[in-house]
Enzyme design. Structure first.
Site, PDB file in Angstrom:
ATOM      1  CG  ASP A   1      -3.967  -1.652   9.011  1.00  0.00           C
ATOM      2  OD1 ASP A   1      -3.690  -0.944   8.045  1.00  0.00           O
ATOM      3  OD2 ASP A   1      -3.185  -2.499   9.472  1.00  0.00           O
TER       4      ASP A   1
ATOM      5  CG  ASP B   1      -2.224  -0.598   1.006  1.00  0.00           C
ATOM      6  OD1 ASP B   1      -2.578  -0.762  -0.169  1.00  0.00           O
ATOM      7  OD2 ASP B   1      -2.915  -0.894   1.983  1.00  0.00           O
TER       8      ASP B   1
HETATM    9  N1  EPU Z   1       9.195   1.312  10.591  1.00  0.00           N
HETATM   10  C1  EPU Z   1      10.487   1.772  10.577  1.00  0.00           C
HETATM   11  N2  EPU Z   1      11.470   0.907  10.192  1.00  0.00           N
HETATM   12  C2  EPU Z   1      11.213  -0.384   9.825  1.00  0.00           C
HETATM   13  C3  EPU Z   1       9.882  -0.843   9.829  1.00  0.00           C
HETATM   14  C4  EPU Z   1       8.895   0.027  10.222  1.00  0.00           C
HETATM   15  O1  EPU Z   1      10.753   2.935  10.892  1.00  0.00           O
HETATM   16  O2  EPU Z   1      12.154  -1.104   9.495  1.00  0.00           O
HETATM   17  C5  EPU Z   1       8.081   2.205  11.000  1.00  0.00           C
HETATM   18  C6  EPU Z   1       7.107   2.467   9.872  1.00  0.00           C
HETATM   19  O3  EPU Z   1       7.494   3.542   9.067  1.00  0.00           O
HETATM   20  C7  EPU Z   1       5.823   2.740  10.636  1.00  0.00           C
HETATM   21  C8  EPU Z   1       5.943   1.842  11.872  1.00  0.00           C
HETATM   22  O4  EPU Z   1       7.313   1.519  11.978  1.00  0.00           O
HETATM   23  O5  EPU Z   1       5.805   4.075  11.082  1.00  0.00           O
HETATM   24  C9  EPU Z   1       5.130   0.581  11.833  1.00  0.00           C
HETATM   25  O6  EPU Z   1       5.390  -0.145  10.640  1.00  0.00           O
HETATM   26  P1  EPU Z   1       5.383  -1.745  10.636  1.00  0.00           P
HETATM   27  O7  EPU Z   1       6.735  -2.219  10.219  1.00  0.00           O
HETATM   28  O8  EPU Z   1       4.837  -2.241  11.910  1.00  0.00           O
HETATM   29  O9  EPU Z   1       4.387  -2.069   9.461  1.00  0.00           O
HETATM   30  P2  EPU Z   1       4.450  -3.346   8.564  1.00  0.00           P
HETATM   31  O10 EPU Z   1       4.996  -4.463   9.353  1.00  0.00           O
HETATM   32  O11 EPU Z   1       5.049  -3.032   7.263  1.00  0.00           O
HETATM   33  C10 EPU Z   1       2.098  -4.290   9.231  1.00  0.00           C
HETATM   34  C11 EPU Z   1       0.825  -4.657   8.500  1.00  0.00           C
HETATM   35  C12 EPU Z   1       0.142  -3.376   8.034  1.00  0.00           C
HETATM   36  C13 EPU Z   1      -0.130  -2.481   9.241  1.00  0.00           C
HETATM   37  C14 EPU Z   1       1.177  -2.222  10.014  1.00  0.00           C
HETATM   38  C15 EPU Z   1       0.978  -1.434  11.310  1.00  0.00           C
HETATM   39  C16 EPU Z   1       1.396  -6.797   7.528  1.00  0.00           C
HETATM   40  C17 EPU Z   1       1.690  -7.592   6.295  1.00  0.00           C
HETATM   41  N3  EPU Z   1       1.174  -5.495   7.351  1.00  0.00           N
HETATM   42  O12 EPU Z   1       2.902  -3.611   8.282  1.00  0.00           O
HETATM   43  O13 EPU Z   1      -1.091  -3.791   7.470  1.00  0.00           O
HETATM   44  O14 EPU Z   1      -0.650  -1.245   8.802  1.00  0.00           O
HETATM   45  O15 EPU Z   1       1.796  -3.476  10.363  1.00  0.00           O
HETATM   46  O16 EPU Z   1       0.093  -2.108  12.168  1.00  0.00           O
HETATM   47  O17 EPU Z   1       1.318  -7.357   8.620  1.00  0.00           O
HETATM   48  C18 EPU Z   1      -2.968  -3.663   6.063  1.00  0.00           C
HETATM   49  O18 EPU Z   1      -3.338  -4.733   6.555  1.00  0.00           O
HETATM   50  O19 EPU Z   1      -3.677  -2.979   5.282  1.00  0.00           O
HETATM   51  C19 EPU Z   1      -1.648  -3.138   6.384  1.00  0.00           C
HETATM   52  C20 EPU Z   1      -1.085  -2.125   5.724  1.00  0.00           C
END
Ligand code: EPU
Length: 416
Positions: free
Chosen positions: A303, A116
């Site tokens: 979300d 996304d």
């Molecule tokens: N972040 C960093 N560095 C990293 C990783 C993340 O600074 O290496 C920051 C991001 O910029 C953000 C925060 O940490 O501000 C949280 O990001 P996170 O890594 O937790 O997100 P993600 O793991 O990429 C998952 C879900 C998302 C959901 C987020 C937050 C999956 C596949 N995706 O993403 O789900 O929004 O956690 O809860 O599990 C959705 O389902 O529509 C979706 C986008």
């Protein structure tokens, strides 16, 4: 490209059952790579992201059977060849391949994942964690990670969901003990830990920010049932409350809904709960504006924010929205403005909605998955016809959402 055509203004009624969690399914399917035997996963949602993920596993050599929400994954012939950039870029969850491939083969090469357009979405937490476990990481157009993994203490600089999941998977086959602090505790992370423990991993502290993983030499196959999708449950709650309808939502995991249900309560949404069931009742007083602030689980998830934001357009008074997690989450608010909502975008992370405002139909291209669901709810409330383009973006995370809303009485059709 598909589109949804919605005639708004219909009340919803009846019963809908919540699917298995998208984000839990992606994490659990990734973890099957670590198994030395086939795994049987039930309650897997039949959504586009899962289909793409299964294609990637197949490309890597897994044998897959997927029918009736059951995925049987035989990972024995998987090899760590690179994942085609086209598939990698289709979903963010593809980053979850890195941890298990690295742990099993000592090497993985991949391009940055897609997903996304809701913000910059860095992966430094994943890469720094792999380096702590002893891997060498080189990051150019292609990211190469290699090395034999050894347990370590890892303090995450940001509590990242997929970052935590990748490191748990890597640590499960590393040599020795790992402690992950500031770990994410989301229900999907808990699902992953429970599945890994069923495979013979030893993870303690499941559901807390401190996880202790004792590395194993081998993980067996396992049977597992994916938990219910809390974000989908809130999507149906918001659709019913916004259209002032009464519906029953079954297959709900009430343990994971504290923050969004507290927000609904503050907004005067009436509901009753029974084990595994939520009934949204017709309102007996006006909906009320509130403060919507996202956080790290068990606080309100980013979300869930757009689903409650659309409800705020029908609530009396002001709702403030503060979502610090992503800087690109306001696409849905721009769409709601087009549909007649009174919204002030204060900066990339703050907005104010004043209501109630009648909404009118509009033609909208959805910018991301949760925005799509939020705009769809607005279209159910709106007077007249709305067209939502890019319906595939909604299909990425919701199984037949159009059909299930139609079964509840919505006037919605899909045009390919
Ligand atoms: N972040 C960093 N560095 C990293 C990783 C993340 O600074 O290496 C920051 C991001 O910029 C953000 C925060 O940490 O501000 C949280 O990001 P996170 O890594 O937790 O997100 P993600 O793991 O990429 C998952 C879900 C998302 C959901 C987020 C937050 C999956 C596949 N995706 O993403 O789900 O929004 O956690 O809860 O599990 C959705 O389902 O529509 C979706 C986008």
């Amino acid at each position: 490209m598909s589109r949804f055509i919605i005639q708004g203004g219909h009340e919803l009624s009846g019963r809908v059952s919540v699917s298995g969690s998208k984000n839990a399914a992606l994490a659990v399917l990734s973890a099957t790579i670590l198994a030395s035997e086939p795994c049987e996963i039930e309650n897997v949602p039949d959504i586009l992201d899962v289909r793409v993920f299964l294609m990637i596993l197949e490309h890597l050599g897994a044998r897959i059977e997927f029918a009736n929400h059951k995925a049987i994954v035989d990972p024995r012939n998987i090899s760590s060849k690179s994942v085609p950039a086209k598939l990698m870029s289709k979903l963010r969850g593809s980053i979850l391949l890195a941890g298990p491939l690295l742990a099993r083969f000592g090497h993985v090469s991949l391009v940055k994942p897609g997903g996304d357009a809701i913000g910059s979405r860095p992966i430094d937490v994943h890469l720094t964690g792999f380096a702590k476990l002893g891997a060498v990481v080189s990051e150019n157009d292609i990211i190469e990670i290699s090395g034999k993994l050894k347990g370590a203490k890892i303090v995450l600089s940001v509590t990242s969901v997929t970052g935590t999941e990748n490191l748990i998977m890597a640590a499960s086959l590393a040599q020795g003990d790992t402690e992950i602090r500031m770990a994410a505790t989301e229900p999907h992370v808990q699902n992953l830990c429970n599945f890994l423990n069923a495979m013979g991993a030893k993870i303690e502290g499941v559901g807390t920010p401190t996880l202790r993983v004792t590395g194993q030499n081998r993980l067996s196959g396992a049977k597992f049932r994916i938990g219910s999708d809390e974000i989908e449950a809130i999507t149906f709650c918001a659709a019913a409350a916004a259209t002032k309808s009464e519906i029953e939502i079954t297959g709900v995991d009430l343990d994971h809904l504290d923050a969004p249900l507290a927000t609904l309560e503050r907004m005067n949404v009436r509901f009753t709960i029974e084990p595994g069931k939520l009934r949204i009742l017709k309102p007996d007083k006006d909906l009320s504006g509130t403060k919507i602030t996202t956080g790290v689980y068990p606080q309100l998830l980013t979300d869930e924010q757009p689903l409650l934001g659309v409800l705020a357009t029908q609530a009396h008074g002001e709702t403030t929205i503060h979502d610090w997690i992503y800087e690109g989450r306001q696409g849905y608010l721009v769409a709601l403005q087009q549909m007649g909502a009174t919204v002030i975008l204060e900066d990339k992370n703050h907005a104010k909605i004043t209501g109630p405002t009648p909404l009118h139909g509009a033609e909208i291209k959805t910018p991301d998955l949760r925005a799509g669901a939020s705009i769809l709810i607005a279209a159910l409330v709106a007077r007249g016809e709305s067209v939502i383009y890019n319906a595939e973006i909604i299909d990425r995370g919701y199984e037949r959402l159009d059909e299930r809303l139609r079964d509840l009485g919505a006037d919605i059709k899909r045009v390919e």
